[in-house]
Motif scaffolding. Sequence first.
Motif, PDB file in Angstrom:
ATOM      1  N   ALA A   1      16.491 -12.537   8.093  1.00 34.64           N
ATOM      2  CA  ALA A   1      17.251 -12.182   9.290  1.00 34.64           C
ATOM      3  C   ALA A   1      16.423 -12.404  10.549  1.00 34.64           C
ATOM      4  O   ALA A   1      16.837 -13.110  11.475  1.00 34.64           O
ATOM      5  CB  ALA A   1      17.703 -10.727   9.203  1.00 34.64           C
ATOM      6  N   LEU A   2      15.227 -11.815  10.577  1.00 32.12           N
ATOM      7  CA  LEU A   2      14.403 -11.911  11.783  1.00 32.12           C
ATOM      8  C   LEU A   2      14.014 -13.351  12.063  1.00 32.12           C
ATOM      9  O   LEU A   2      14.002 -13.804  13.206  1.00 32.12           O
ATOM     10  CB  LEU A   2      13.148 -11.046  11.649  1.00 32.12           C
ATOM     11  CG  LEU A   2      13.355  -9.543  11.732  1.00 32.12           C
ATOM     12  CD1 LEU A   2      12.006  -8.832  11.748  1.00 32.12           C
ATOM     13  CD2 LEU A   2      14.142  -9.166  12.977  1.00 32.12           C
TER      14      LEU A   2
ATOM     15  N   VAL B   1      19.730  -0.372   9.918  1.00 37.09           N
ATOM     16  CA  VAL B   1      19.092  -1.643  10.267  1.00 37.09           C
ATOM     17  C   VAL B   1      20.084  -2.792  10.134  1.00 37.09           C
ATOM     18  O   VAL B   1      20.110  -3.708  10.958  1.00 37.09           O
ATOM     19  CB  VAL B   1      17.851  -1.888   9.377  1.00 37.09           C
ATOM     20  CG1 VAL B   1      17.267  -3.261   9.655  1.00 37.09           C
ATOM     21  CG2 VAL B   1      16.807  -0.820   9.618  1.00 37.09           C
ATOM     22  N   LEU B   2      20.960  -2.707   9.108  1.00 35.29           N
ATOM     23  CA  LEU B   2      21.961  -3.759   8.907  1.00 35.29           C
ATOM     24  C   LEU B   2      22.881  -3.848  10.123  1.00 35.29           C
ATOM     25  O   LEU B   2      23.206  -4.946  10.595  1.00 35.29           O
ATOM     26  CB  LEU B   2      22.764  -3.486   7.642  1.00 35.29           C
ATOM     27  CG  LEU B   2      23.794  -4.561   7.284  1.00 35.29           C
ATOM     28  CD1 LEU B   2      23.118  -5.898   7.067  1.00 35.29           C
ATOM     29  CD2 LEU B   2      24.574  -4.165   6.043  1.00 35.29           C
ATOM     30  N   ILE B   3      23.263  -2.695  10.655  1.00 31.95           N
ATOM     31  CA  ILE B   3      24.111  -2.699  11.856  1.00 31.95           C
ATOM     32  C   ILE B   3      23.363  -3.375  13.012  1.00 31.95           C
ATOM     33  O   ILE B   3      23.918  -4.192  13.743  1.00 31.95           O
ATOM     34  CB  ILE B   3      24.533  -1.257  12.221  1.00 31.95           C
ATOM     35  CG1 ILE B   3      25.514  -0.745  11.159  1.00 31.95           C
ATOM     36  CG2 ILE B   3      25.178  -1.209  13.598  1.00 31.95           C
ATOM     37  CD1 ILE B   3      25.832   0.722  11.269  1.00 31.95           C
TER      38      ILE B   3
ATOM     39  N   LEU C   1      22.642  -8.099  16.594  1.00 28.34           N
ATOM     40  CA  LEU C   1      21.800  -9.200  17.078  1.00 28.34           C
ATOM     41  C   LEU C   1      22.451 -10.555  16.800  1.00 28.34           C
ATOM     42  O   LEU C   1      22.473 -11.427  17.669  1.00 28.34           O
ATOM     43  CB  LEU C   1      20.419  -9.137  16.416  1.00 28.34           C
ATOM     44  CG  LEU C   1      19.495  -8.048  16.961  1.00 28.34           C
ATOM     45  CD1 LEU C   1      18.231  -7.950  16.124  1.00 28.34           C
ATOM     46  CD2 LEU C   1      19.140  -8.319  18.409  1.00 28.34           C
ATOM     47  N   PHE C   2      22.996 -10.735  15.599  1.00 25.27           N
ATOM     48  CA  PHE C   2      23.619 -12.016  15.265  1.00 25.27           C
ATOM     49  C   PHE C   2      24.842 -12.270  16.137  1.00 25.27           C
ATOM     50  O   PHE C   2      25.052 -13.385  16.610  1.00 25.27           O
ATOM     51  CB  PHE C   2      24.007 -12.055  13.777  1.00 25.27           C
ATOM     52  CG  PHE C   2      22.879 -12.479  12.880  1.00 25.27           C
ATOM     53  CD1 PHE C   2      22.028 -11.551  12.314  1.00 25.27           C
ATOM     54  CD2 PHE C   2      22.656 -13.821  12.610  1.00 25.27           C
ATOM     55  CE1 PHE C   2      20.974 -11.939  11.491  1.00 25.27           C
ATOM     56  CE2 PHE C   2      21.605 -14.216  11.790  1.00 25.27           C
ATOM     57  CZ  PHE C   2      20.767 -13.264  11.231  1.00 25.27           C
ATOM     58  N   VAL C   3      25.627 -11.225  16.341  1.00 26.05           N
ATOM     59  CA  VAL C   3      26.823 -11.413  17.165  1.00 26.05           C
ATOM     60  C   VAL C   3      26.419 -11.734  18.603  1.00 26.05           C
ATOM     61  O   VAL C   3      26.969 -12.641  19.229  1.00 26.05           O
ATOM     62  CB  VAL C   3      27.732 -10.158  17.110  1.00 26.05           C
ATOM     63  CG1 VAL C   3      28.821 -10.252  18.168  1.00 26.05           C
ATOM     64  CG2 VAL C   3      28.344 -10.029  15.726  1.00 26.05           C
TER      65      VAL C   3
END
Lengths: 423, 487
Positions: A353-354, B10-12, B17-19
């Motif tokens: 992810a990071l 953390v998943l949220i 961040l991705f959005v």
Amino acid sequence: MRKIKHVNSAGLLFLVVAFIMTGFFLLSFAGEKYDFLALLFAVTAGVLMLAVYVILIKISRHADRFVIIVADLLIGIGLLIQYRLNTDNAFRQLLFLVVGIILMFIIMALIKNTKFFEYISWPLMIVSIAVLSVLFFVGKEVGGARNWIIIAGIQFQPSEFVKLAFVVVLADWLTDRYRFFDLIIPMIFVFMIVGILMLERDLGAAVLLFGTSLIMFYVATGRKGAVLTGVGIGAIGAVGSYYLFDHVKARVAIWLNPWATYTTNGYQIAQGLMAIATGGMWGVGLGVGSPKLIPMYNNDYIFAVICEEFGVIFGILLIAFYLVLVIRGAIIALNATEKFYMLLSFGCTTIIALQSIIIIGGVIKMIPLTGITLPFVSQGGSSMIACLMMLGVLEGVSARSGMMLENRMAEIEEEMRTNENEA
Amino acid sequence: MKTKRNIKTVLILFCVLFVSMSVYLVYTVSVYGTRYFTSPYNTRTEKISNRVEAGKILDRNEKTLAYTSDGEREYSDSKTTRLATAHVLGDDMGQTIGAQSMFARYLLGFDQSVLDMILHPDSTLKGSNVELTIDSKLCRDIYELMEDHKGAVVITNYKTGEILASVSTPSFDPKKIKDYLDGDYELEDGALVNRATMGVYTPGSTFKIVTIVAALRYLPNVTEREFDCTGPLVFDKDTGKFRNGLTYSELTDDEKLDYVYLTDYKNETHGTMTLKEAFASSCNVTFARLAMEIGSSRLMKVAEELGVNKEFLFEEIMVNAGKMETGNSDYRLAWAGVGQHKDVMTPLHMCLLTGAVANNGTMMEPKLLNSVKTASGTQKHSLKAETYKQAIKPYEAEIIKEYMIEAVKHGTGTEAKISGVTVGGKTGSAEVSSNKETGTHAWFTGFIDSNKYPFAICVVCERAGTGGSVAAPIAKKALEMAMERLA
């Protein structure tokens, strides 16, 4: 005995393979002569993906299907674009892919059947620090960072493998130790690794591992205060290195305005932005863009190349694919029955992810650019193999928890049966 | 279990961040995309232009201004037309940014769908034709009107935002840009710069439009007050502090050396007057006093609302915004309030501002693209008027409009009067050198108050004299020609 049911998702895999085949089919017309090799390449890659899927399910029914399918999609996009950029590199990439897949299966089997990973924390710790330190003296400098090493004629980037080792070490240390005193050794380890990476100017890896360590500390201990302190130390470190190192200062300056130093430092970012803008929403088309204008076009900057040729909409989809991978990774972690494997799989998820956030965010100028590969897509053997090894961890943990859960269910059933008999 | 909860947290965070990454990507491409794409550094367009026949550029009357023949870019046969439209079109060698680079996306067929690209093999690809909003004949007449003056003239339709004419002198011949690069063709200094959009000039008194908006907004009843102009304002030499009690004429010659002054043109005095009269006669002393009364931060706030110190991100044209610094002393603020100190404006920015005054305070987004038609004749884009922003409040615009009409009727802008229509305007004579021998920049910015001829104009002539005597007559003739051609 009742069995855990899994969604059948082979159909999705066929879609992925069909997409990649279509891409290569288009590419085969790109040159002046018809390129049969492209078709051959596509068929090889497609068969490989189907075979991996089948073997994966053979090793364990509980392997996560979506993780491997999304990874296949990313790898396929990577191969497609690498083939379009440089045929030779694409073949080499395919070779690394095979090596990576073998390692993935080995790691998966190890995790599923043994407790191997629970015992290698100390050796990994020592090896990681040793390798990175040696690199400091004998490493080869590429793109401003001293992070390559050549052993027996094979070039590789140890920091890619240190990522996995780092996660294993932290997962082990954080599994059942809660007192502050117990956390001192992993903290020293984190600071040593990050420090060495900073000195070697491998900023991307340093930021990535520091971020991963903070997230793992938080997940394992829930100590918000400690994690915030860590964030604070990171911030101080960032500000400090801004004033200490000229190359960090330069990065921030080109992030704020790449056009001011277009002819020197800002060139890469500016070219990347122009590539994305040229592609527009729908892209100029596969094979029609000018990706080679951007330095590092086939690894760090692959996202800009993809956006130029496939369009911004595809870029957004790519971001979404990574998110799917991350969400599946987190689900694997949540389903894990032992804390060590929970932390291990979530650590790997965090790295993926990071890493995507750091490089995609950097390319689109949302955050300062730090060089790092785009997982599964960038050209580069070390990166590809390391990513597949992490995939092996995820699948292994998924298989292990599935198996444990089934065993547990069998035990309960057995107990109930004995109880009934007794009654 | 706590660990599970933490993982979900953390998943949220990751999802967010991705959005936000996706959102930022769309944002950056939609807001800055055209800029990045048309950047002179972007050589991707050059690569394409080798295998795509670039489309035609036409004016609003479908007169061809640029076309491709046998792989060469050709321009209008008339030399005057080429010179008059050179900056709007831009060249094809990446030396200037004009329609050729701003609209390269259409001209080189980047707007064609992927399907088109697959169906048409490389060699037969043809770019779209682009029709601009300018009238090339009008540009040509204005170019001739400018004679030997260096400077710029812009005419826009303030209701739709269309740029009807934009001329920058001295100009260059786009046909000869290759010779110029080879060193065989001499260009006048700065001929490649589009002065209309990029030329930052000290605005002088035309900037009083900005100051008066601030005065109307922040000083109650300012329209009913009376102002005294009894000669230059006196400021401390070192601190720049305003010395309200001191009168210039009462100082001895020795004392005069100890102070600095804010003066009117040729040290005129205007006596007692209303705000309207002060605006029409362009009294520096009154406007400097107003600027100080409004205060630095409020003046700056209004200026920024009008686009000063901002970055214009128009879709179809690159325009430099004006700039202003109010400094840290009364003296600097006073001069900044009358369009001197470090104030600069581009002619097109001033024209947009004037257009906003005439259009009830609404600033329209400037438009240069009339339509885009593909080689096969399908229309892909057509002109649509868009509001850029409500820059001035309607009642303020009403008052300023009345004052500007007064300035042309009885004030400094009488030379711009046109019989049959009502013209409003503001002159400016910007001092650009301490040497009094050097001429001032002559400015005129104005509009026709009419539904039939909703034109705004801005004229700048470098170091040519006063706005009222040099720029206003040019504006009058240019507007008359525009009325004749575009009725």
